[in-house]
Design a protein around this motif. Structure first.
Motif, PDB file in Angstrom:
ATOM      1  N   HIS A   1     -26.428  22.385  25.919  1.00 18.05           N
ATOM      2  CA  HIS A   1     -26.154  22.593  27.338  1.00 18.05           C
ATOM      3  C   HIS A   1     -25.012  21.723  27.848  1.00 18.05           C
ATOM      4  O   HIS A   1     -24.775  21.687  29.045  1.00 18.05           O
ATOM      5  CB  HIS A   1     -27.398  22.267  28.170  1.00 18.05           C
ATOM      6  N   ALA A   2     -24.338  20.997  26.950  1.00 17.71           N
ATOM      7  CA  ALA A   2     -23.410  19.966  27.413  1.00 17.71           C
ATOM      8  C   ALA A   2     -22.310  20.523  28.312  1.00 17.71           C
ATOM      9  O   ALA A   2     -21.747  21.587  28.062  1.00 17.71           O
ATOM     10  CB  ALA A   2     -22.793  19.251  26.220  1.00 17.71           C
ATOM     11  N   LEU A   3     -22.046  19.796  29.373  1.00 19.64           N
ATOM     12  CA  LEU A   3     -20.944  20.101  30.280  1.00 19.64           C
ATOM     13  C   LEU A   3     -19.793  19.161  29.942  1.00 19.64           C
ATOM     14  O   LEU A   3     -19.961  18.217  29.183  1.00 19.64           O
ATOM     15  CB  LEU A   3     -21.384  19.861  31.729  1.00 19.64           C
ATOM     16  N   ASP A   4     -18.651  19.427  30.543  1.00 23.17           N
ATOM     17  CA  ASP A   4     -17.488  18.578  30.286  1.00 23.17           C
ATOM     18  C   ASP A   4     -17.767  17.108  30.570  1.00 23.17           C
ATOM     19  O   ASP A   4     -17.389  16.234  29.804  1.00 23.17           O
ATOM     20  CB  ASP A   4     -16.311  19.032  31.151  1.00 23.17           C
ATOM     21  N   ARG A   5     -18.412  16.852  31.677  1.00 25.44           N
ATOM     22  CA  ARG A   5     -18.595  15.465  32.075  1.00 25.44           C
ATOM     23  C   ARG A   5     -19.520  14.704  31.120  1.00 25.44           C
ATOM     24  O   ARG A   5     -19.479  13.484  31.055  1.00 25.44           O
ATOM     25  CB  ARG A   5     -19.176  15.408  33.479  1.00 25.44           C
ATOM     26  N   CYS A   6     -20.363  15.446  30.380  1.00 28.56           N
ATOM     27  CA  CYS A   6     -21.364  14.782  29.540  1.00 28.56           C
ATOM     28  C   CYS A   6     -20.728  13.863  28.501  1.00 28.56           C
ATOM     29  O   CYS A   6     -21.239  12.807  28.195  1.00 28.56           O
ATOM     30  CB  CYS A   6     -22.248  15.814  28.853  1.00 28.56           C
ATOM     31  N   ALA A   7     -19.594  14.268  27.950  1.00 29.58           N
ATOM     32  CA  ALA A   7     -18.948  13.470  26.917  1.00 29.58           C
ATOM     33  C   ALA A   7     -18.162  12.306  27.520  1.00 29.58           C
ATOM     34  O   ALA A   7     -17.752  11.402  26.810  1.00 29.58           O
ATOM     35  CB  ALA A   7     -18.027  14.343  26.073  1.00 29.58           C
ATOM     36  N   ARG A   8     -17.973  12.340  28.852  1.00 35.25           N
ATOM     37  CA  ARG A   8     -17.122  11.325  29.470  1.00 35.25           C
ATOM     38  C   ARG A   8     -17.916  10.284  30.259  1.00 35.25           C
ATOM     39  O   ARG A   8     -17.576   9.108  30.268  1.00 35.25           O
ATOM     40  CB  ARG A   8     -16.108  11.986  30.414  1.00 35.25           C
ATOM     41  N   ILE A   9     -18.937  10.752  30.956  1.00 33.64           N
ATOM     42  CA  ILE A   9     -19.628   9.867  31.899  1.00 33.64           C
ATOM     43  C   ILE A   9     -21.069   9.642  31.444  1.00 33.64           C
ATOM     44  O   ILE A   9     -21.796  10.591  31.144  1.00 33.64           O
ATOM     45  CB  ILE A   9     -19.626  10.485  33.321  1.00 33.64           C
ATOM     46  N   VAL A  10     -21.468   8.375  31.394  1.00 32.81           N
ATOM     47  CA  VAL A  10     -22.847   8.056  31.018  1.00 32.81           C
ATOM     48  C   VAL A  10     -23.772   8.505  32.144  1.00 32.81           C
ATOM     49  O   VAL A  10     -23.586   8.113  33.296  1.00 32.81           O
ATOM     50  CB  VAL A  10     -23.009   6.538  30.792  1.00 32.81           C
ATOM     51  N   PRO A  11     -24.772   9.342  31.833  1.00 34.42           N
ATOM     52  CA  PRO A  11     -25.693   9.766  32.898  1.00 34.42           C
ATOM     53  C   PRO A  11     -26.636   8.637  33.285  1.00 34.42           C
ATOM     54  O   PRO A  11     -27.153   7.937  32.422  1.00 34.42           O
ATOM     55  CB  PRO A  11     -26.463  10.930  32.269  1.00 34.42           C
ATOM     56  N   ALA A  12     -26.833   8.449  34.575  1.00 31.02           N
ATOM     57  CA  ALA A  12     -27.754   7.413  35.042  1.00 31.02           C
ATOM     58  C   ALA A  12     -29.186   7.912  34.883  1.00 31.02           C
ATOM     59  O   ALA A  12     -29.432   9.105  34.788  1.00 31.02           O
ATOM     60  CB  ALA A  12     -27.475   7.095  36.499  1.00 31.02           C
ATOM     61  N   SER A  13     -30.127   6.983  34.854  1.00 37.15           N
ATOM     62  CA  SER A  13     -31.535   7.363  34.797  1.00 37.15           C
ATOM     63  C   SER A  13     -31.999   7.725  36.197  1.00 37.15           C
ATOM     64  O   SER A  13     -31.908   6.919  37.119  1.00 37.15           O
ATOM     65  CB  SER A  13     -32.345   6.187  34.239  1.00 37.15           C
ATOM     66  N   ARG A  14     -32.466   8.959  36.367  1.00 34.72           N
ATOM     67  CA  ARG A  14     -32.892   9.441  37.685  1.00 34.72           C
ATOM     68  C   ARG A  14     -34.300  10.008  37.581  1.00 34.72           C
ATOM     69  O   ARG A  14     -34.677  10.539  36.542  1.00 34.72           O
ATOM     70  CB  ARG A  14     -31.965  10.566  38.171  1.00 34.72           C
TER      71      ARG A  14
END
Lengths: 335, 343
Positions: free
Chosen positions: A288-301
């Motif tokens: 399901h990866a989007l462009d931003r996934c490889a660039r920005i660390v996802p925060a824990s939400r």
């Protein structure tokens, strides 16, 4: 009871710095059993070894806190932590024979342990405490075991003795690292039942580190799922297993073999912990990866509306606002 | 027509002193072409020894092992060599079973040097490339060494090496037990896929019920060198009649938290030393369902239903020995997580 916050541990190696534990946070409530689960190299053992002060050079804890009952375990001197370990925090490792001294009788090992924490007590006094501990772990004929040596014990019995030693001083937190991986299935069940009993009856807490989803499902109130040195999802076991939010948790649960069904395939490999990727560590394998996934660390939400259920994923609602997500999707499809 | 038949095979290991260990005790079974028979049991049950006896990696003391009409035990060394091309094995620890100094290409191609000596270097390389592709590896990996590969890739190499002589029967000795869950899934899928395409027959040795229920058609449960129960996976898992099978199933930890498997049917104590001679039923000392005759009456395998054999003299009981946990019938993991829609 235990609050682990942002713990980061690195190991120096010839090929570079290994990012073994990367900002790991989780909580263990009182009377709670928390499972830390993940595949090899995910940092689950390194995490609890960090918390227990068992990391040795070339490993180094570079940040974070682990607050146990108001004390930050990572900030206190090694001697103070050693005193807590064994009395307030019990540790059970995977291989029981690695935890037992082959040339001392079981009674002598109990004696040394108890005296180290409680000061001068007679052999008779420590023997009585040891007898009680061995009885509480279901050993029949504890007298004979006390006078014997590690090599005379079967794997299951040896692990019972280790659990007896880990609990003899009445710790409030028990940490067990793959305690049954080396044991046969019927013995595994007995040992896990025993640990659960010890926790429930005495209102203790336990961290159970395992790679086995069955162990988590049957024994853990909450689960911490780790991948590439990070917690990617954590929450109540029932919810996480029923509706896993993170694509990796979904893939892991989908890998369980079941009769008459296809096994889900998780392609690709865990990224190198030396050249740690800049964005989400799972993005290179995520369908399901989007462009931003490889660039920005996802925060824990938090996962929408659920208390104590958190996920680190750009795709899960509640993280990004819908508009920017739409843009991402369009960019993804176009590119 | 079964492709493999094992008849009354026994093996005792002797040490320097003391009594021998009867690792395999009068074991018989057969496997149909294209079928997977799982041998399941705890450590010391003799399951791995059975696999080794079948390939004559160790010699049996007694009994017959018939493969494709030939008695494996009576073959001359030359005949055995030819037979070995058609009977192969995949081991548990992929890394330890691969020579770290050899290239992947040399490892996979090595059996051809024994079994197909006439091939030119180029022909051999072509066969290796074809085989690597077959097991899902990039043929370009042929020049690499095992240390450069992941555990899953190493096990694929082990499978390629076993398949290159075009065998018909493969002993899989815990092929996924050292692998992570996600990698295990890939290897199981590969094995299943290869079986269908190449009409392979498997003996799948394992202690893990979930992989067994996924891959096997029939299952034999071993304890102290004996088969306790044998039948279709459905029979053995859903209608277990032997107390040992039931205890083993009861110990299974379902990966579905809504399924509370309870360990209500337990064996007492631990596995007795296999050097101790047992007079009656081997399970007597630990069995929760034992009755007096069990102490002295040897328990022999007998047929309950067609294809379902059991050793316990009390089977079948009008009342089940225990209520088998109904959830065990589905015997799987949690409901398949619903894949999120591609955003």
């Amino acid at each position: 009871m235990l609050e682990v916050e942002n713990v980061t541990t690195r190991f120096r190696s010839r090929r570079g710095v290994v990012h073994a534990v990367n900002g790991v946070s989780f909580r263990v409530g009182s009377s709670e059993i928390v499972g830390i689960v993940g595949e090899s190299g995910c940092g689950k053992s390194a995490t609890i070894r960090s918390v227990l002060g068992l990391i040795q050079p070339p490993g180094e804890i570079v940040g974070g806190r682990a607050v146990f009952d108001g004390t930050d375990l990572l900030a206190i001197p090694a001697g103070a932590l050693r005193r807590l370990r064994g009395s307030e925090i019990g540790f059970v490792a995977q291989n029981p024979f690695g935890s037992l001294n082959p040339i001392l009788s079981v009674a002598a090992q109990f004696h040394n342990l108890i005296v180290a924490h409680r000061g001068r007590l007679s052999r008779k006094q420590t023997r009585d405490m040891a007898l009680q501990a061995l009885q509480s772990v279901g050993i029949s004929g504890p007298e004979r075991v006390l006078d014997g040596y590690a090599h005379e014990l079967s794997g299951g019995m040896a692990q019972r003795v280790v659990i007896g030693m880990a609990t003899v001083l009445g710790p409030r937190l028990l940490v067990a690292d793959e305690p049954t991986t080396a044991l046969d299935m019927t013995i595994q069940r007995q040992i896990l039942d025993l640990l659960q009993d010890l926790v429930r009856k005495r209102e203790r807490s336990m961290i159970l580190v395992t790679h086995d989803l069955g162990v988590v499902a049957q024994y853990c109130d909450r689960v911490v799922v780790m991948y590439a040195g990070k917690v990617i999802e954590t929450g109540p076991t029932a919810q996480v297993f029923a509706r896993p939010a993170h694509p990796y948790t979904q893939a892991l649960l989908g890998s369980v073999p079941r009769r008459g069904e296809e096994i889900g395939i998780l392609a690709g490999r865990v990224p190198s912990l030396i050249d740690y990727p800049p964005g989400c560590a799972f993005s290179n394998r995520c369908v399901h990866a989007l462009d931003r996934c490889a660039r920005i660390v996802p925060a824990s939400r938090p996962v929408a509306g659920e208390d104590g259920w958190n996920v680190s994923c750009h795709l899960v609602s509640g993280d990004a606002d819908p508009l920017s997500r739409e843009e991402d999707v369009r960019a993804h499809r176009a590119g | 027509m079964p492709i493999v038949q094992v008849r009354n095979v026994s093996k005792t290991f002797y040490r320097d002193r003391g009594p021998g260990v009867r690792a395999v005790n009068d074991v018989s079974f057969s496997i149909e072409e294209g079928e997977t028979l799982a041998l399941i049991g705890e450590s010391g049950s003799g399951k791995s020894t059975v696999g080794r006896l079948m390939l004559r990696l160790i010699e049996a003391d007694d009994g017959e092992i018939v493969f494709d009409g030939h008695d494996v035990r009576r073959r001359s060394p030359e005949e055995l060599r030819r037979l070995r091309a058609t009977m192969q094995v995949v081991f548990q620890e992929p890394y330890e079973s691969l020579n770290p100094r050899m290239s992947i290409g040399a490892i996979v191609g090595e059996p051809l040097e024994i079994h197909e000596r006439g091939l030119s270097g180029r022909q051999r390389a072509a066969r290796v490339a074809e085989m690597l592709d077959e097991v899902g590896l990039d043929p370009a990996l042929a020049g690499r060494r095992p240390g450069a590969l992941s555990g899953g890739q190493q096990q694929r190499v082990g499978i390629a090496r076993a398949l290159i002589t075009r065998p018909r029967f493969i002993v899989l000795d815990e092929p996924t037990s050292s692998l992570d869950l996600s990698v295990q899934g890939q290897i199981l899928r590969l094995l299943q896929d290869l079986q269908k395409r190449l009409k392979l027959t498997y003996l799948y040795i394992s202690h893990d019920l979930s992989t067994v229920s996924y891959i096997a058609h029939r299952v034999a449960v071993m304890y102290l060198g004996q088969i306790r129960e044998i039948g279709s996976v459905d029979d053995v898992v859903n209608r277990p009649q032997d107390p040992y099978t039931r205890a083993l199933l009861n110990a299974f930890l379902s990966p579905d938290p809504t399924v509370r498997t309870r360990d209500t049917y337990r064996l007492s104590g631990e596995i007795p030393s296999p050097t101790q001679v047992q007079r009656g039923c081997f399970l007597y000392s630990r069995c929760p369902s034992r009755i007096e005759p069990c102490a002295s009456t040897p328990a022999d395998l007998r047929q309950l239903d067609p294809g379902h054999e059991v050793r316990c003299i009390r089977a079948p009981l009008s009342q089940p020995l225990v209520t088998v946990n109904p959830e065990l019938r589905t015997f799987g993991g949690p409901p398949r997580p619903t894949q999120k829609q591609q955003a």
